[in-house]
Structure formats: C-alpha cells, structure tokens
Design an enzyme around this catalytic site. Structure first.
Site, PDB file in Angstrom:
ATOM      1  N   GLY A 341       0.853  -1.094  -0.048  1.00 25.24           N
ATOM      2  CA  GLY A 341      -0.187  -0.046   0.025  1.00 25.24           C
ATOM      3  C   GLY A 341       0.919   1.217  -0.030  1.00 25.24           C
ATOM      4  O   GLY A 341       2.186   1.296  -0.122  1.00 25.24           O
ATOM      5  N   GLY A 343       1.124   5.316   2.165  1.00 17.61           N
ATOM      6  CA  GLY A 343       0.730   5.998   3.081  1.00 17.61           C
ATOM      7  C   GLY A 343       1.141   7.396   3.003  1.00 17.61           C
ATOM      8  O   GLY A 343       2.027   7.585   2.212  1.00 17.61           O
ATOM      9  N   ASP A 459      -1.293  10.185  16.910  1.00 10.02           N
ATOM     10  CA  ASP A 459      -1.858   9.908  15.922  1.00 10.02           C
ATOM     11  C   ASP A 459      -2.507   8.354  15.823  1.00 10.02           C
ATOM     12  O   ASP A 459      -2.485   7.960  14.963  1.00 10.02           O
ATOM     13  CB  ASP A 459      -0.815   9.891  14.574  1.00 10.02           C
ATOM     14  CG  ASP A 459      -1.671  10.113  13.112  1.00 10.02           C
ATOM     15  OD1 ASP A 459      -2.890  10.311  13.298  1.00 10.02           O
ATOM     16  OD2 ASP A 459      -1.162   9.471  12.231  1.00 10.02           O
TER      17      ASP A 459
END
Length: 652
Positions: A341, A343, A459
């Site tokens: 993926g 990010g 976060d």
C-alpha cells in the site's frame, strides 16, 4: 612529551603499522548469509556431519586449493559442502577468510539444514541436497557504488564488456577471470567474473547470464556494482579492486621470483616514503593542535553540518541496520507485486528475510508528507519501546539515499480494513472486538506510564492499529509521537499534526496536547469498533452529526444498542457493550481534565463491579466533510491504509 619527540615516536609506531597494514589489507569482510533453518532440532548424525564438514573446510583450505567440495554421511543424513575463494586472492588470505566464515556461519545458522555465507573474498555453503554441478542463483545479493551513470546506455556497454570477459574465461576453461577494460579514450573499467569450482563451462555461462539479466533491475543506474549468487558472481568497477598477478585472469597464477623481488623493493620504498609522509603529517598535526588551542580552527564551521552529523548519529543505538541489498532481495527490488500500500510516509512492501521472517518495509518517499524528521522520530521511539501491543521494528536502512524502516509483518492488515468494510466487520464477533479494545488500551497505558519514555502517540487511529496472525492489536506509526517530560501535565505546539476525526479539540484548535489527547483518540476508536462506522463517515450520512455526538444523543435516549449491526447482537453481552460505550464517552469528553487516564481505562475495562462516573457531553468533533473521508484501503493486502495525516498550522 614535546612535539618533536611525539613525531619521532609516532613515526616509528606508524612504520610498524604500515608493515602490519600491508598484511591485513585483505582482511575478509562479512557481506551476507542465508540460512534455511528448522524450528526442530537437527538429527544428531546430521548435525555431526555439518560440524565435521566445517572442520574439513578448515583443514582442507590449508592446502591452498582454489575450490573444493565434498560429501559427508549417507542417505538422509548426508551433507554436501563446498568453499571457494576469489581467484585473485593469495592462499593465506583464502584460509583466513574461510576460517572467519566458519566461525560466523556457526553462530548465524546454529540449526541450518542448509546455509551459505559470503565474505568479500570467499564463500562457504552446505546443504542436505546435492547441488554439485547444478546452477544455483538464489538467493542473490548486490552492492552498488554511490555514483550514478551519466547515460542510460552505459549499463548495456558494461554488460557487453563483462560478457566478453566471461567468454574469454570459458574459452580458456577457467573458473575465474579479471580484466582491465577500455571504457573510453581516457577511462578504464575493471571487471571480475567467477563461478564455483563444481560447475562446468556450460553451467558457468548459464549462471552468469542469469545474473546479467538481473543487472538492470538492481544496478543499472550505478557506475560500479557487484551481483553475487551461490554458484557465480560478477563485479564491475571504475577502480582497480583485484590483486594483480603474473597471469591475471588465470585460475592458477604462477609467481615470478624476479618480479617478487622487484615488488619487495617497491614495497620497502613505499614504506619508507610513507614513514616520512607520516612524520610530516604529524608536524602539521602539532601545528593544528596549537592553532586549535588558539581558537583559530573550527570557529567558523557551520552549525548545520554539526547538526547533520548529530541527526545521523541519533539513528544509531539498539536498532539493527539491515543492508540495502538484503531489503532488495526480500522485496524483489521493490516490485509492484510486493507492494502492500501507500501512506503518508511512502510505499510499503512485503518481504521475506533470508531466515524466513516475513517483514513489512516502509520506504520513505522523496516527496513524503511525513519526511525525514518523522522517520527519525519513529526510529528513536519505537526502537526503545517493547510491548506485545506495539508493532515491533526489526531494523532500518539508511543507504544510497534510501531511508527504510523494517517491521514485523502483520498478516491481518490494519484495523480499519476490517472495521469499515461491512463484510469484514461481520467477522469481528464481540469477543474479538473486546479483545482488540483491551489490547489497544494496554498498549497506550504502556506508552503513557510504563515505558522507559513517557510517550504521547498523537496519531492513534484505526489505520495505525495492525493485527497479527491471531488478531492481536499492535499500535504502529510513531512518526508523530512525542516524549513527554515527567511532571508535566500538558504542552503546546505551533505545528498541529494528526488525522481529522481523531484529534482532541484542545489539540486541534490551540495546539495543546497531553496524554489525554491520546485518551480522546482511544475513545473515538472504541465507538468506531462497536458501530463499525468511521467518525467522519458517519458525519456524511443522513445524521449530519459526528459519531460521537450521535452516540451521545442515543446514550441520553437509552438507545445505544439500536445502531449496532444485527449480526453482532447474536454474540455480544449487553452489559459489556454498554460499559464500552460508557468508557468511550468518558474518553471523548470536552474537558481534558474530565477524561480518565489509560490506567483507569484498563481497570474499568477489566472490572464488572466498578461504578463508572456519568459522562459529560463530548466535544464537537473536528472532522472534515469530504467524499474521500469514507474511503478505505484500495488493496486487500494493505497493511497501511491510503490515508495521509492532515497537518493544521495554527496562527502564530
């Protein structure tokens, strides 16, 4: 000691040093190893055969043979082994390298069914399968220089020159060859090709051709490179790296006594000149010291350079450094098929280390939103944090402008992948949901209260909670984390970073953060887990409210269980669900002082008798109204969702 005496003493010392250096210049350097290990203990007879093979390596290499292989044992307990040294290396250095490799492989592969270890000038390998005469090109590894080619056509020219060298080698029926190659009217290149001694010419050619086909993947942009496999290897350089002999390129160089005598005289001259130069250098050093004492040296060195060195040093410590070549091999050179993926930090790849460990590789993108500071932050924090509910950082790589973090691989992806996909969410029964909530709570408690550092994550969100093979949650991504000094309640920043929907209001609005900021994010996460809805996504629905405010309204009306997915009503325990909703609302209260600490949350989650205080209304949730807010990962393999942290800069 006066400066003159210092010069005399150091000149004598360094004369001896030069003599020693001439011997140790070929000290073997460990490069790479591969172990095919087993969790079970090897049979006594096979382990004995491996040990005897290593002893045989040690004794047989003393004969100075260039390549040797043998078999010890019979049938299922047979072990096949061989060693090779680079063809240009003298016998005594070959023996030294073999002995070093034997010691190293015994430590690195204690339960190896098969193993191979490379040094810069030798290789030893063994296996329970007969590989003699067979072409073996995996695993392979490479190294490259720092200088890039000027023209993309250079790699083709380099390969053609190396193929020419290979043909000369095989035509002469040799197992290795070196050559000075004409690159241009003013430039030279130097090459070496070598095959293991058990291969014939056809096998050698096949092995080298296989490596030639890989060069454009690993090394095509660099001036110098080397690519090595168990059965063969090649090296191409713009500097002379091999030992010159009477018959360079021959597998059996014959020394010339007259030339050796000349070489000896040359060496004596070099040593003498070196000693003189060392003495001169020391005189300069004495002057340097006096000038430095007078404040004339270093006073104008830019602070930026000093800071840069400190930044690099700060990445050191307990964290292992993984060579870039190992990462290239484990991810198939960052191939698209290995990509998990993308990010804010950059792309993430799945890989497998030589010992079989599966890894997730985060590669800092050049235009990363997270950047170098966050990379450093992650290394510094997570290397010092160890907890079963924190993702484990295995190592990092800072090489050739690459900045890479290597984590344990989480086969069940991230929590958001399961929460916000209706079909996946159905598979999260209540027992598993509660286990995930408890695991996240324990991880945060460790960060806030029990770790060597007092850490605020800043976060925490569903995409930063990864799930292992048993669906245990592990908090990840410490790029925005901050150390919190003992005794301080809160602090303030001008640069607010985080993700909409999870940020506490006092942090989002004025930059004030504390452990209670993480508590707020945890409260959001509890409610998302229970309802299977993203806080911001819920805002976009017909309710036109955040998940927090809507849950508060349902709580006041006594209807909290109505919005839970019908399939979960078959497995949940009503009192436990209500307690989790209650705790979630306590965590998202507007006033940070009203929110519980994570240690209190852990106690509340684990108790059936404790009386919980009534929650006050939650803060207005900071969410972003956007059609993109509700999207999830585009790939079912994605350990990290395609979600970029939002940065809000408050007014100065």
């Amino acid at each position: 000691m006066t400066c003159t005496r210092l010069v005399s003493f150091m000149a004598l010392f360094l004369l001896l040093f030069v003599l020693i250096t001439s011997i140790s210049a070929q000290t073997p350097i460990y490069m790479y190893n591969f172990c095919n290990s087993t969790q079970k203990s090897l049979s006594t007879s096979y382990q004995s055969n491996v040990n005897n093979l290593l002893l045989w390596f040690n004794s047989d290499s003393a004969t100075g043979k260039e390549s040797n292989h043998t078999t010890l044992g019979n049938n299922d307990d047979a072990v096949y082994g061989s060693y090779d040294c680079r063809g240009d290396i003298a016998d005594q250095f070959c023996r030294f390298c073999i002995n070093s490799a034997i010691n190293e492989i015994s430590q690195r592969c204690p339960n190896g069914v098969s193993a191979v270890i490379w040094y810069d000038i030798c290789i030893i390998r063994y296996s329970n399968q007969n590989y003699f005469g067979k072409v073996v090109v995996t695993p392979s590894w490479n190294i490259t220089g720092s200088n890039s080619v000027k023209d993309s056509t250079e790699i083709g020219k380099a390969v053609d020159l190396m193929r020419s060298l290979m043909r000369k080698m095989t035509e002469a029926n040799q197992s290795w060859a070196t050559s000075e190659l004409n690159w241009s009217d003013t430039e030279k290149r130097y090459g070496l090709v070598q095959c293991s001694g058990d291969l014939n010419n056809d096998g050698c050619t096949e092995c080298l051709e296989t490596l030639f086909d890989k060069i454009h993947l690993c090394c095509g942009t660099k001036v110098t490179w080397a690519l090595v496999a168990p059965s063969c290897g090649i090296r191409f350089d713009d500097q002379l790296f091999y030992q010159l002999t009477e018959n360079t390129g021959s597998s059996s160089p014959v020394p010339n006594p007259a030339k050796n005598e000349g070489a000896s005289k040359s060496k004596t001259l070099i040593i003498t000149l070196s000693s003189v130069l060392v003495a001169v250098a020391l005189v300069c050093f004495c002057v340097f010291v006096r000038l430095r004492k007078g404040g004339l040296i270093f006073k104008n060195i830019p602070n930026a350079i000093h800071d840069h060195v400190q930044r690099d040093d700060s990445l050191d410590g307990d964290l292992p450094i993984i060579p870039l070549t190992v990462i290239h091999q484990s991810t198939n050179y960052f191939s698209e098929s290995s990509k998990l993926g993308e990010g804010g930090f950059g792309p993430v790849y799945k890989g497998t280390l030589p010992d079989g460990t599966e890894i997730a590789v985060k590669r800092l993108a050049e235009a990363s939103n997270q950047g170098l500071e966050e990379f450093k932050n992650e290394v510094i924090f997570i290397a010092k944090l160890q907890h079963r509910n924190l993702v484990k950082l295995l190592g990092c790589c800072i090489e050739e402008n690459e900045k890479i973090l290597v984590y344990e691989y989480m086969p069940n992806s991230s929590l958001d992948f399961h929460l916000f996909n209706e079909e996946k969410h159905k598979q999260l029964d209540w027992k598993l949901q509660l286990s995930i909530v408890n695991g996240i709570a324990r991880g945060l408690q460790y960060l806030h209260e029990d770790s060597r550092l007092r850490v605020i994550h800043r976060d925490l969100k569903a995409s930063n909670v990864l799930l292992d093979s048993e669906m245990n949650p592990k908090i990840s991504d410490f790029g925005l984390a901050r150390k919190f000094e003992s005794g301080r309640i809160e602090t303030k920043t001008k640069r607010v970073v985080g993700t909409y929907g999870y940020m506490a209001p006092e942090y989002a609005m004025v930059g004030v953060f504390s452990v209670k900021s993480d508590v707020y994010s945890f409260g959001v996460l509890i409610l998302e887990i229970i309802y299977g809805k993203r806080n911001g996504e819920f805002f976009l629905s017909d309710h036109r409210q955040s998940l927090l405010l809507h849950t508060w309204r349902l709580w006041c009306e006594g209807k909290c269980l109505e919005k839970i997915h019908p399939i979960h009503k078959e497995s949940y325990i009503e009192s436990e669900v209500m307690k989790c909703i209650h705790i979630g609302l306590l965590c998202v209260q507007e006033d940070a002082a009203d929110r519980p600490t994570m240690s209190t949350v852990v106690v509340m989650l684990g108790s059936d008798t404790i009386t919980l205080p009534n929650p006050k209304p939650p803060a207005f949730s900071v969410t972003r109204v956007s059609d993109e807010e509700g999207t999830t990962s585009k790939s079912s393999k994605d350990n990290y969702v395609n979600e970029v942290p939002i940065t809000i800069v408050s007014p100065r």
